[in-house]
Design a protein around this motif. Structure first.
Motif, PDB file in Angstrom:
ATOM      1  N   GLY A  38     -44.975 -25.981  75.576  1.00 14.62           N
ATOM      2  CA  GLY A  38     -45.938 -26.356  74.550  1.00 14.62           C
ATOM      3  C   GLY A  38     -47.330 -26.648  75.069  1.00 14.62           C
ATOM      4  N   GLN A  39     -47.464 -26.814  76.391  1.00 14.52           N
ATOM      5  CA  GLN A  39     -48.779 -27.087  76.962  1.00 14.52           C
ATOM      6  C   GLN A  39     -49.663 -25.841  76.881  1.00 14.52           C
ATOM      7  N   SER A  40     -50.960 -26.083  76.873  1.00 13.27           N
ATOM      8  CA  SER A  40     -51.920 -24.990  76.842  1.00 13.27           C
ATOM      9  C   SER A  40     -52.550 -24.842  78.224  1.00 13.27           C
ATOM     10  N   LEU A  41     -52.468 -23.651  78.791  1.00 11.06           N
ATOM     11  CA  LEU A  41     -52.991 -23.378  80.130  1.00 11.06           C
ATOM     12  C   LEU A  41     -54.304 -22.619  80.017  1.00 11.06           C
ATOM     13  N   LEU A  42     -55.363 -23.195  80.586  1.00 11.51           N
ATOM     14  CA  LEU A  42     -56.656 -22.525  80.599  1.00 11.51           C
ATOM     15  C   LEU A  42     -56.606 -21.377  81.605  1.00 11.51           C
ATOM     16  N   LEU A  43     -56.816 -20.166  81.141  1.00 10.38           N
ATOM     17  CA  LEU A  43     -56.707 -18.996  82.010  1.00 10.38           C
ATOM     18  C   LEU A  43     -57.971 -18.817  82.843  1.00 10.38           C
ATOM     19  N   PRO A  44     -57.811 -18.366  84.085  1.00  5.02           N
ATOM     20  CA  PRO A  44     -58.993 -18.088  84.903  1.00  5.02           C
ATOM     21  C   PRO A  44     -59.700 -16.838  84.389  1.00  5.02           C
ATOM     22  N   PRO A  45     -60.994 -16.708  84.654  1.00  2.09           N
ATOM     23  CA  PRO A  45     -61.713 -15.511  84.203  1.00  2.09           C
ATOM     24  C   PRO A  45     -61.329 -14.281  85.017  1.00  2.09           C
ATOM     25  N   ILE A  46     -61.748 -13.138  84.528  1.00  2.00           N
ATOM     26  CA  ILE A  46     -61.532 -11.862  85.220  1.00  2.00           C
ATOM     27  C   ILE A  46     -62.893 -11.290  85.595  1.00  2.00           C
ATOM     28  N   ILE A  47     -62.971 -10.759  86.811  1.00  2.00           N
ATOM     29  CA  ILE A  47     -64.217 -10.182  87.309  1.00  2.00           C
ATOM     30  C   ILE A  47     -64.317  -8.709  86.938  1.00  2.00           C
ATOM     31  N   LEU A  48     -65.440  -8.322  86.361  1.00  2.00           N
ATOM     32  CA  LEU A  48     -65.809  -6.911  86.198  1.00  2.00           C
ATOM     33  C   LEU A  48     -67.130  -6.745  86.937  1.00  2.00           C
ATOM     34  N   ALA A  49     -67.140  -5.966  88.003  1.00  3.65           N
ATOM     35  CA  ALA A  49     -68.339  -5.823  88.829  1.00  3.65           C
ATOM     36  C   ALA A  49     -68.662  -4.353  89.060  1.00  3.65           C
ATOM     37  N   GLU A  50     -69.958  -4.070  89.257  1.00  5.26           N
ATOM     38  CA  GLU A  50     -70.433  -2.705  89.467  1.00  5.26           C
ATOM     39  C   GLU A  50     -71.430  -2.655  90.608  1.00  5.26           C
ATOM     40  N   LEU A  51     -71.355  -1.601  91.407  1.00  4.98           N
ATOM     41  CA  LEU A  51     -72.305  -1.385  92.493  1.00  4.98           C
ATOM     42  C   LEU A  51     -72.605   0.111  92.582  1.00  4.98           C
ATOM     43  N   GLY A  52     -73.801   0.496  92.173  1.00  4.57           N
ATOM     44  CA  GLY A  52     -74.200   1.898  92.208  1.00  4.57           C
ATOM     45  C   GLY A  52     -73.975   2.605  90.889  1.00  4.57           C
ATOM     46  N   LYS A  53     -74.988   3.403  90.481  1.00  3.39           N
ATOM     47  CA  LYS A  53     -74.879   4.143  89.219  1.00  3.39           C
ATOM     48  C   LYS A  53     -75.456   5.549  89.363  1.00  3.39           C
ATOM     49  N   ASP A  54     -75.200   6.167  90.495  1.00  2.00           N
ATOM     50  CA  ASP A  54     -75.708   7.521  90.730  1.00  2.00           C
ATOM     51  C   ASP A  54     -74.841   8.518  89.968  1.00  2.00           C
ATOM     52  N   PRO A  55     -75.390   9.219  88.981  1.00  2.09           N
ATOM     53  CA  PRO A  55     -74.573  10.150  88.183  1.00  2.09           C
ATOM     54  C   PRO A  55     -74.057  11.345  88.984  1.00  2.09           C
ATOM     55  N   GLN A  56     -74.629  11.571  90.168  1.00  2.00           N
ATOM     56  CA  GLN A  56     -74.169  12.677  91.011  1.00  2.00           C
ATOM     57  C   GLN A  56     -72.947  12.306  91.853  1.00  2.00           C
ATOM     58  N   LYS A  57     -72.599  11.013  91.846  1.00  2.93           N
ATOM     59  CA  LYS A  57     -71.492  10.555  92.685  1.00  2.93           C
ATOM     60  C   LYS A  57     -70.309  10.139  91.810  1.00  2.93           C
ATOM     61  N   PRO A  58     -69.101  10.253  92.349  1.00  2.00           N
ATOM     62  CA  PRO A  58     -67.942   9.744  91.598  1.00  2.00           C
ATOM     63  C   PRO A  58     -67.950   8.224  91.579  1.00  2.00           C
ATOM     64  N   THR A  59     -67.281   7.658  90.593  1.00  2.00           N
ATOM     65  CA  THR A  59     -67.156   6.202  90.487  1.00  2.00           C
ATOM     66  C   THR A  59     -65.698   5.818  90.717  1.00  2.00           C
ATOM     67  N   VAL A  60     -65.492   4.976  91.715  1.00  2.21           N
ATOM     68  CA  VAL A  60     -64.147   4.516  92.074  1.00  2.21           C
ATOM     69  C   VAL A  60     -64.019   3.049  91.695  1.00  2.21           C
ATOM     70  N   CYS A  61     -62.986   2.728  90.933  1.00  2.00           N
ATOM     71  CA  CYS A  61     -62.726   1.347  90.520  1.00  2.00           C
ATOM     72  C   CYS A  61     -61.566   0.790  91.336  1.00  2.00           C
ATOM     73  N   PHE A  62     -61.784  -0.379  91.929  1.00  2.00           N
ATOM     74  CA  PHE A  62     -60.741  -1.039  92.714  1.00  2.00           C
ATOM     75  C   PHE A  62     -60.185  -2.220  91.932  1.00  2.00           C
ATOM     76  N   TYR A  63     -58.865  -2.283  91.813  1.00  2.00           N
ATOM     77  CA  TYR A  63     -58.202  -3.432  91.180  1.00  2.00           C
ATOM     78  C   TYR A  63     -57.531  -4.289  92.253  1.00  2.00           C
ATOM     79  N   GLY A  64     -57.682  -5.596  92.138  1.00  2.00           N
ATOM     80  CA  GLY A  64     -56.971  -6.512  93.012  1.00  2.00           C
ATOM     81  C   GLY A  64     -56.829  -7.868  92.346  1.00  2.00           C
ATOM     82  N   HIS A  65     -56.066  -8.752  92.960  1.00  2.00           N
ATOM     83  CA  HIS A  65     -55.919 -10.107  92.426  1.00  2.00           C
ATOM     84  C   HIS A  65     -56.044 -11.112  93.561  1.00  2.00           C
ATOM     85  N   VAL A  66     -56.489 -12.320  93.206  1.00  2.00           N
ATOM     86  CA  VAL A  66     -56.719 -13.349  94.219  1.00  2.00           C
ATOM     87  C   VAL A  66     -55.853 -14.589  93.989  1.00  2.00           C
ATOM     88  N   ASP A  67     -54.888 -14.498  93.079  1.00  2.00           N
ATOM     89  CA  ASP A  67     -53.917 -15.581  92.942  1.00  2.00           C
ATOM     90  C   ASP A  67     -52.736 -15.299  93.851  1.00  2.00           C
TER      91      ASP A  67
END
Length: 510
Positions: free
Chosen positions: A100-129
């Motif tokens: 019945g307790q309410s647990l405050l959830l940690p936030p999630i990071i969405l980050a970006e580095l580079g926006k060159d349309p000539q290059k592919p975009t690679v997304c990395f997923y990971g967790h720190v818990d």
């Protein structure tokens, strides 16, 4: 003084490169050598950062530590900002716990580095818990003090998953420090609730499909292990899982076996008969039709098993059992990865403490799961299980009540090993280690891979850098210094290789 400093750096570099020479770099280019040398020279700094991250007790399983999980997410966000990334911290609200307790959830990071349309975009997923850890549980070191012993870095989260997250970040950092052109655009999605089910993550991915993920070409997950202690691997499939409860209810209260034993249909007897009817002594599931939709083993896939580095005796020692159901490497891996299995996990309501209590429990609940594989369907599998247990129960002519419930279901995942991600990763591993990686599946269930693949419709790959003996979730979890530093090199090389693969795909046919 500058000349002396240059000589000192050169000497350190040569020493570290000679040390790395125990793990030869196959046909690397001048650019790659420059990257490798930087990583070798700065490896102690990378380990120091890992030590700082491991020191944060970001255990997401214990609600009292939720603030530490949030702090760890914020630390990761700050690290990405230092790289020059644009970081968005997405708040997740709260989650109601069973008590019945309410647990405050940690936030999630969405980050970006580079926006060159000539290059592919690679997304990395990971967790720190991380999973819970206490010294008194059998750790030989303080689990939250990263400690190096014989080339191994011991600490909770070293492999699962702080080490791989940092190895990826350090690979990006290397290009920045050397002022090299980034081969690809980067995106990061990093969470702090993976160990308890990634609350809110799937909804966020769905919400961001047309925004954050709209220009993503490839998604990489590094949250699992190689099969071997000696050979790198790439993972292209995982099993799903369907979990069931089987409840047998008798009368209204527990009874004394001296007063009622022998004159009633005991719920426990019914339940044991039901559980015993699920699988035979050879491990084959006895539910009719359960194998009907299992994907056919192709010759191409069958050949993958021949070269896989798998020590049967070593695996037996790790498990602590004397004999497996199968005698060959190929049979074991096939039945561990790409055929379904059924496991019985426990009985609720039964007396389980030391000694004897001669009670007849009036309500018992058995729990089991089926690890499913492509192309099995959850709803079809559930119907077959429920129908089978009802049939078995009806033949017992018991007046007790049977209830069968599917508690949860997660689909299996499989990727095309010939897509650009796997081609680039194979080349990167070969360049850094001199070995072709094993192409492996995972017998466990890792829902995030299929979630990403289904929602974003992008190529997804699982790219482990931890070895088979890393001990994730166990006492004395570790990441070897070798795997941490060589893994950083592999990720950096992968950036170059996926850029090449992507460019080739964009070239018009001649």
């Amino acid at each position: 003084m500058a000349e002396g400093l240059s000589k000192t750096i050169l000497t350190i570099s040569v020493m570290l490169v000679l040390e790395a020479g125990r793990y030869p770099l196959a046909s690397s280019s001048g650019l790659e050598n420059q990257v490798f040398q930087y990583i070798d020279v700065h490896q102690n700094e990378f380990i120091k950062t890992l030590k700082e991250w491991v020191a944060v007790e970001s255990d997401s399983i214990q609600p009292r530590l939720s603030q530490e999980v949030t702090r760890m997410v914020e630390i990761a966000g700050d690290k990405l900002r230092v790289l020059g990334a644009t970081v968005r911290i997405v708040k997740q609200g709260s989650h109601k716990l069973p008590d019945g307790q309410s647990l405050l959830l940690p936030p999630i990071i969405l980050a970006e580095l580079g926006k060159d349309p000539q290059k592919p975009t690679v997304c990395f997923y990971g967790h720190v818990d991380v999973q819970p850890a206490k010294k008194e549980d059998g750790w030989k070191t303080d689990p939250y003090t990263l400690t190096e012993i014989d080339g191994n870095l011991y600490g909770r989260g070293a492999t699962d998953n702080k080490g791989p997250v940092l190895a990826w970040i350090h690979a990006v950092e290397t290009f920045r420090a050397l002022k090299l052109d980034m081969p690809v655009n980067f995106k990061f999605i990093i969470e702090g609730m993976e160990e308890v089910g990634s609350f809110g993550l799937e909804e966020l991915i769905e919400e961001e499909k047309q925004r954050f993920f709209s220009d993503v070409d490839y998604i990489v997950i590094s949250d699992n292990l190689s099969l071997s202690k000696r050979k790198p691997a790439l993972t292209y499939g995982t099993r799903g899982n369907i979990c069931f409860s089987v409840e047998v209810q008798g009368g209204e209260k527990d009874l004394h076996s001296g007063s009622f034993g022998g004159i009633i249909h005991e719920p426990m007897t019914d339940l044991i008969a039901l559980l015993g009817s699920l699988v035979d002594s050879a491990g084959r599931i006895l539910i009719p039709g359960i194998y009907d939709d299992v994907a056919v083993l192709t010759e191409e896939e069958k050949k993958l098993y021949e070269s896989i580095d798998f020590d049967l005796e070593e695996h037996k020692n790790i498990s602590g059992v004397k004999k497996f159901l199968y005698d060959t490497k190929e049979e074991i891996l096939l039945n561990l990865w790409r055929y379904p299995s059924l496991s019985i996990h426990g009985i609720e309501g039964a007396f389980h403490e030391p000694g004897i209590k001669t009670v007849i429990p009036i309500r018992v609940i058995g729990k089991f799961s089926i690890r499913q594989v492509p192309d099995m369907d959850i709803s079809i599998g559930a119907r077959k299980v429920i129908q089978y247990l009802e049939d078995v129960f009806s033949k017992r002519n018991s007046p007790n009540t049977l209830k069968v419930h599917m508690l949860m279901g997660a689909m299996p995942w499989v990727a095309d090993i010939n897509n650009p991600l796997y081609t680039a990763a194979r080349r990167a591993i070969k360049i850094v280690s001199g070995q072709d990686p094993d192409m492996i599946r995972d017998g466990a269930t890792i829902p995030i891979a299929r979630t990403f693949q289904n929602i974003t419709e992008k190529h997804v790959m699982m790219f482990p850098i931890g070895a088979a003996d890393a001990g994730e979730h166990a006492q004395n979890e570790k990441m070897s210094r070798h795997n941490y530093i060589q893994g950083t090199k592999v990720f950096a090389t992968f950036f170059l290789e996926i850029a090449k693969q992507h460019e080739q795909l964009q070239e018009p046919p001649t």
